[in-house]
Design a protein around this motif. Structure first.
Motif, PDB file in Angstrom:
ATOM      1  N   LEU A 111       0.828  -1.199   0.000  1.00 33.70           N
ATOM      2  CA  LEU A 111       0.000   0.000   0.000  1.00 33.70           C
ATOM      3  C   LEU A 111       0.870   1.259   0.000  1.00 33.70           C
ATOM      4  N   VAL A 112       2.006   1.147   0.715  1.00 26.24           N
ATOM      5  CA  VAL A 112       2.927   2.278   0.804  1.00 26.24           C
ATOM      6  C   VAL A 112       4.275   1.820   0.274  1.00 26.24           C
ATOM      7  N   ASP A 113       4.856   2.640  -0.562  1.00 26.99           N
ATOM      8  CA  ASP A 113       6.165   2.294  -1.123  1.00 26.99           C
ATOM      9  C   ASP A 113       7.233   2.340  -0.040  1.00 26.99           C
ATOM     10  N   SER A 114       8.201   1.447  -0.112  1.00 24.61           N
ATOM     11  CA  SER A 114       9.204   1.357   0.950  1.00 24.61           C
ATOM     12  C   SER A 114      10.148   2.551   0.947  1.00 24.61           C
ATOM     13  N   SER A 115      10.173   3.344  -0.133  1.00 24.61           N
ATOM     14  CA  SER A 115      10.988   4.561  -0.113  1.00 24.61           C
ATOM     15  C   SER A 115      10.291   5.657   0.693  1.00 24.61           C
ATOM     16  N   VAL A 116       8.966   5.529   0.869  1.00 26.24           N
ATOM     17  CA  VAL A 116       8.219   6.476   1.714  1.00 26.24           C
ATOM     18  C   VAL A 116       8.260   6.005   3.161  1.00 26.24           C
ATOM     19  N   LEU A 117       7.843   4.763   3.354  1.00 32.34           N
ATOM     20  CA  LEU A 117       7.883   4.175   4.696  1.00 32.34           C
ATOM     21  C   LEU A 117       8.352   2.735   4.569  1.00 32.34           C
ATOM     22  N   PRO A 118       9.550   2.452   5.057  1.00 29.05           N
ATOM     23  CA  PRO A 118      10.049   1.078   4.968  1.00 29.05           C
ATOM     24  C   PRO A 118       9.294   0.161   5.920  1.00 29.05           C
ATOM     25  N   SER A 119       9.303  -1.121   5.611  1.00 32.45           N
ATOM     26  CA  SER A 119       8.578  -2.073   6.451  1.00 32.45           C
ATOM     27  C   SER A 119       9.367  -2.336   7.733  1.00 32.45           C
ATOM     28  N   PRO A 120       8.713  -2.896   8.737  1.00 36.13           N
ATOM     29  CA  PRO A 120       9.410  -3.207   9.996  1.00 36.13           C
ATOM     30  C   PRO A 120      10.663  -4.047   9.766  1.00 36.13           C
ATOM     31  N   SER A 121      10.581  -5.004   8.856  1.00 39.36           N
ATOM     32  CA  SER A 121      11.746  -5.876   8.659  1.00 39.36           C
ATOM     33  C   SER A 121      12.899  -5.104   8.022  1.00 39.36           C
ATOM     34  N   GLU A 122      12.573  -4.190   7.108  1.00 47.78           N
ATOM     35  CA  GLU A 122      13.631  -3.372   6.492  1.00 47.78           C
ATOM     36  C   GLU A 122      14.310  -2.486   7.525  1.00 47.78           C
ATOM     37  N   VAL A 123      13.479  -1.923   8.411  1.00 44.96           N
ATOM     38  CA  VAL A 123      14.029  -1.073   9.472  1.00 44.96           C
ATOM     39  C   VAL A 123      14.914  -1.915  10.391  1.00 44.96           C
ATOM     40  N   GLY A 124      14.431  -3.133  10.680  1.00 43.63           N
ATOM     41  CA  GLY A 124      15.222  -4.032  11.525  1.00 43.63           C
ATOM     42  C   GLY A 124      16.560  -4.353  10.874  1.00 43.63           C
ATOM     43  N   ALA A 125      16.523  -4.585   9.567  1.00 48.21           N
ATOM     44  CA  ALA A 125      17.749  -4.908   8.838  1.00 48.21           C
ATOM     45  C   ALA A 125      18.713  -3.727   8.863  1.00 48.21           C
ATOM     46  N   ALA A 126      18.149  -2.518   8.671  1.00 46.92           N
ATOM     47  CA  ALA A 126      18.986  -1.312   8.701  1.00 46.92           C
ATOM     48  C   ALA A 126      19.647  -1.154  10.061  1.00 46.92           C
ATOM     49  N   ALA A 127      18.843  -1.389  11.102  1.00 46.71           N
ATOM     50  CA  ALA A 127      19.384  -1.280  12.458  1.00 46.71           C
ATOM     51  C   ALA A 127      20.504  -2.292  12.660  1.00 46.71           C
ATOM     52  N   GLY A 128      20.276  -3.516  12.160  1.00 45.04           N
ATOM     53  CA  GLY A 128      21.293  -4.559  12.290  1.00 45.04           C
ATOM     54  C   GLY A 128      22.581  -4.156  11.587  1.00 45.04           C
ATOM     55  N   ARG A 129      22.437  -3.607  10.384  1.00 46.35           N
ATOM     56  CA  ARG A 129      23.599  -3.149   9.605  1.00 46.35           C
ATOM     57  C   ARG A 129      24.387  -2.092  10.386  1.00 46.35           C
ATOM     58  N   LEU A 130      23.630  -1.081  10.876  1.00 47.69           N
ATOM     59  CA  LEU A 130      24.269   0.024  11.596  1.00 47.69           C
ATOM     60  C   LEU A 130      24.965  -0.475  12.860  1.00 47.69           C
ATOM     61  N   LEU A 131      24.322  -1.435  13.509  1.00 46.20           N
ATOM     62  CA  LEU A 131      24.906  -1.983  14.740  1.00 46.20           C
ATOM     63  C   LEU A 131      26.175  -2.766  14.431  1.00 46.20           C
ATOM     64  N   ALA A 132      26.104  -3.568  13.361  1.00 49.62           N
ATOM     65  CA  ALA A 132      27.250  -4.400  12.998  1.00 49.62           C
ATOM     66  C   ALA A 132      28.452  -3.532  12.633  1.00 49.62           C
ATOM     67  N   ALA A 133      28.176  -2.427  11.946  1.00 45.43           N
ATOM     68  CA  ALA A 133      29.268  -1.520  11.549  1.00 45.43           C
ATOM     69  C   ALA A 133      29.752  -0.660  12.719  1.00 45.43           C
ATOM     70  N   GLY A 134      28.967  -0.659  13.799  1.00 48.70           N
ATOM     71  CA  GLY A 134      29.348   0.140  14.966  1.00 48.70           C
ATOM     72  C   GLY A 134      28.946   1.601  14.853  1.00 48.70           C
ATOM     73  N   THR A 135      28.337   1.987  13.724  1.00 44.48           N
ATOM     74  CA  THR A 135      27.958   3.387  13.533  1.00 44.48           C
ATOM     75  C   THR A 135      26.918   3.837  14.561  1.00 44.48           C
ATOM     76  N   LEU A 136      25.897   2.994  14.745  1.00 42.75           N
ATOM     77  CA  LEU A 136      24.795   3.372  15.626  1.00 42.75           C
ATOM     78  C   LEU A 136      25.295   3.624  17.051  1.00 42.75           C
ATOM     79  N   GLN A 137      26.104   2.677  17.544  1.00 38.22           N
ATOM     80  CA  GLN A 137      26.624   2.834  18.908  1.00 38.22           C
ATOM     81  C   GLN A 137      27.430   4.110  19.045  1.00 38.22           C
ATOM     82  N   GLN A 138      28.270   4.356  18.035  1.00 39.65           N
ATOM     83  CA  GLN A 138      29.156   5.510  18.080  1.00 39.65           C
ATOM     84  C   GLN A 138      28.348   6.807  18.168  1.00 39.65           C
ATOM     85  N   HIS A 139      27.347   6.934  17.269  1.00 39.58           N
ATOM     86  CA  HIS A 139      26.553   8.164  17.263  1.00 39.58           C
ATOM     87  C   HIS A 139      25.646   8.253  18.498  1.00 39.58           C
ATOM     88  N   LEU A 140      25.171   7.090  18.915  1.00 41.46           N
ATOM     89  CA  LEU A 140      24.311   7.059  20.105  1.00 41.46           C
ATOM     90  C   LEU A 140      25.068   7.574  21.322  1.00 41.46           C
TER      91      LEU A 140
END
Lengths: 254, 286
Positions: free
Chosen positions: B60-89
């Motif tokens: 109903l909504v394109d993922s470029s407008v609002l990504p799905s929960p799983s996409e957001v989860g994947a993004a979070a996982g990526r950021l965490l694995a790279a250490g970026t999220l922790q660093q900025h947090l």
């Protein structure tokens, strides 16, 4: 003690014979006005050690003002006040600090090494030994007033001022409080001024009843009756009617 | 920007806690017992999550407008694995905590000065009452001119935003301390200092905590904005950067992190409040 002591119901203001005890507080020519409106006029009063004085009056008669002057909470009066710098006060509300536990409320402001022991003794005496660590808001109204009484007496006061301390209590609790107050006062012998508008309470507890009417004493009466069984004496009924009419109430029971 | 100014109604009545929803005291004992488990509170958010998943997976909504929960989860996982999220947090967290600390000290200090001394009242209160009418974020341009775009400006803005709710609530609480307790203290022979220590300060503590709860939410609000305007690090920067490459999944991760931080700080303040105001809660929740 003789059971039937005649009560001389005279109206002269200085009728009360002074007991053989030192004066603990004295007001001489005390007047108080709020914004030019007079509330107390030329009041003379002596309270002796061990003497229990009840001050009766309708609302607005100035009785609380008189108590505040004696408590040194109000310094804007004319005339002289001689008495202790720190009389103990029991207020109508228990006025326990809600953020201090019961025992810490009793010891508040107490100095000296034995103050804690003394505070504990008094708590036990008012039947609250188990509530030392309780928060005031968990106490019932009667318990809170008992704690307040313990706090007042823990200071070993020469003068104890009570501002309608039983006014907010239910009838049964009030009767128990009367007995407790009488017992404690007999034991510690402070001079007492009890402000109340309950005529029965005044006669039951006091050695002397004063009626304050529009800022002046309109009656000053010693009561030389035994405390136990006072309620059943004919003098009680007589004095009750007398005081009620002084307060402007017609007593239908008479 | 209404949130940067403490609600005066709340300030006047610190007893009325800032609990969202129905006041607990109005509930029946049975409803209170059920609420204690807190499970009922999860139904609403769970429904939102289901609706979110439904509209995004359903196409109903394109993922470029609002990504799905799983996409957001994947993004979070990526950021965490790279250490970026922790660093900025960590950077965001330290900015918020330093700013909060400074603001709490400043706001409480000013409230004490204004609440306890007549000269303080004259000196401080009129200024604070005037300044509170100003939205903090309107100061951003001036703050940048003064302090540049380094750490100082972000901490300054957070501290300033925190100062006002702390001041307003604590000051109002000091002023509202029951005069009957002061009378009592005088009859007990307490000195002025003892009166302040035993009556005024404990009596004003509920107001202080009301201010602290406001402050905890204000500090994130101000930080979000200042990190998006001029930063090279922090969660807000991460989101701004993601916007540049239209990575909505990373933006949503940032939003969720902010929400969690807000929730966490509120829980922490409530916990501290419960500890410090035990005398009150025994009454409220018994």
């Amino acid at each position: 003690m003789a059971l039937h002591v005649s009560v001389p119901l005279t109206t002269d203001r200085a009728a009360a014979p002074a007991p053989e005890q030192p004066v603990v507080a004295e007001l001489a020519g005390v007047s108080r006005a709020f914004d030019g409106r007079g509330v107390l006029f030329d009041i003379d009063l002596q309270i002796h050690r061990g003497e229990f004085v009840a001050l009766l009056g309708r609302s607005g008669s100035g009785k609380s003002t008189l108590l505040r002057i004696l408590a040194r909470l109000d310094a804007d009066f004319t005339g002289t006040l001689t008495g202790p710098q720190l009389p103990s006060v029991a207020f109508q509300d228990s006025r326990l600090l809600p953020w201090r536990r019961v025992l810490a409320n009793i010891t508040l402001g107490l100095r000296g090494t034995d103050s804690l022991t003394h505070a504990r003794e008094l708590l036990a005496e008012v039947g609250l030994a188990d509530h030392e660590r309780a928060w005031p808001k968990t106490l019932s109204g009667g318990e809170a007033q008992r704690a307040a009484l313990a706090r007042a007496l823990a200071r070993k006061p020469e003068l104890l001022l009570m501002d309608e301390p039983f006014g907010a209590l239910d009838a049964l609790t009030r009767i128990r409080m009367h007995q407790l107050v009488r017992r404690l006062c007999d034991r510690y012998r402070p001079g007492v001024l009890l402000v109340t508008h309950d005529v029965d309470e005044a006669i039951l507890l006091a050695d002397r009843v004063i009626v304050l009417t529009e800022g002046r004493f309109s009656l000053d009466q010693r009561i030389d009756l035994p405390h136990s069984g006072r309620r059943h004496l004919p003098e009680f009924v007589q004095l009750r009617g007398r005081l009620l009419s002084e307060l402007g109430v017609v007593d239908d029971d008479q | 920007m209404a949130a940067t100014q403490a609600n005066p109604d709340v300030a006047v009545k610190p007893d009325q806690a800032l609990t969202p929803g129905v006041d607990d005291r109005l509930r029946t004992p049975r409803a209170k017992r059920a609420n204690r488990w807190g499970l009922g509170r999860l139904i609403g958010p769970l429904l939102v999550l289901i609706a979110w998943a439904a509209v995004t997976w359903g196409g109903l909504v394109d993922s470029s407008v609002l990504p799905s929960p799983s996409e957001v989860g994947a993004a979070a996982g990526r950021l965490l694995a790279a250490g970026t999220l922790q660093q900025h947090l960590l950077i965001s967290l330290s900015r918020a905590m330093i700013g909060l600390g400074i603001g709490v000290v400043a706001g409480t200090g000013l409230a004490l000065v204004a609440g306890l001394f007549r000269w303080g009242e004259n000196l401080v209160d009129a200024n604070m009452q005037m300044a509170r009418a100003m939205p903090i974020l309107a100061l951003v341009p001036l703050a940048i001119v003064w302090l540049g775009i380094g750490e100082e400006v972000k901490i300054f803005l957070v501290a300033l935003g925190v100062t006002f709710p702390m001041y307003l609530n604590t000051h109002a609480a000091i002023r509202a301390v029951d005069a009957r307790y002061l009378d009592l203290g005088r009859t007990l022979g307490l000195s002025r200092l003892e009166l302040i220590r035993t009556v005024v300060l404990p009596g004003a503590l509920p107001g202080f905590f009301t201010g602290l709860r406001f402050a905890a939410s204000v500090c994130w609000l101000v930080l979000v904005v200042s990190e998006q305007i001029n930063a090279s690090s922090g969660i807000g920067y991460l989101m701004t950067q993601a916007r540049g490459i239209s990575a909505t999944d990373v933006i949503v991760v940032g939003l969720i992190v902010y929400a969690l931080l807000g929730l966490l700080s509120d829980t922490l303040v409530r916990f501290l409040e419960g500890k410090a105001l035990a005398w009150r809660s025994t009454f409220q929740y018994r």
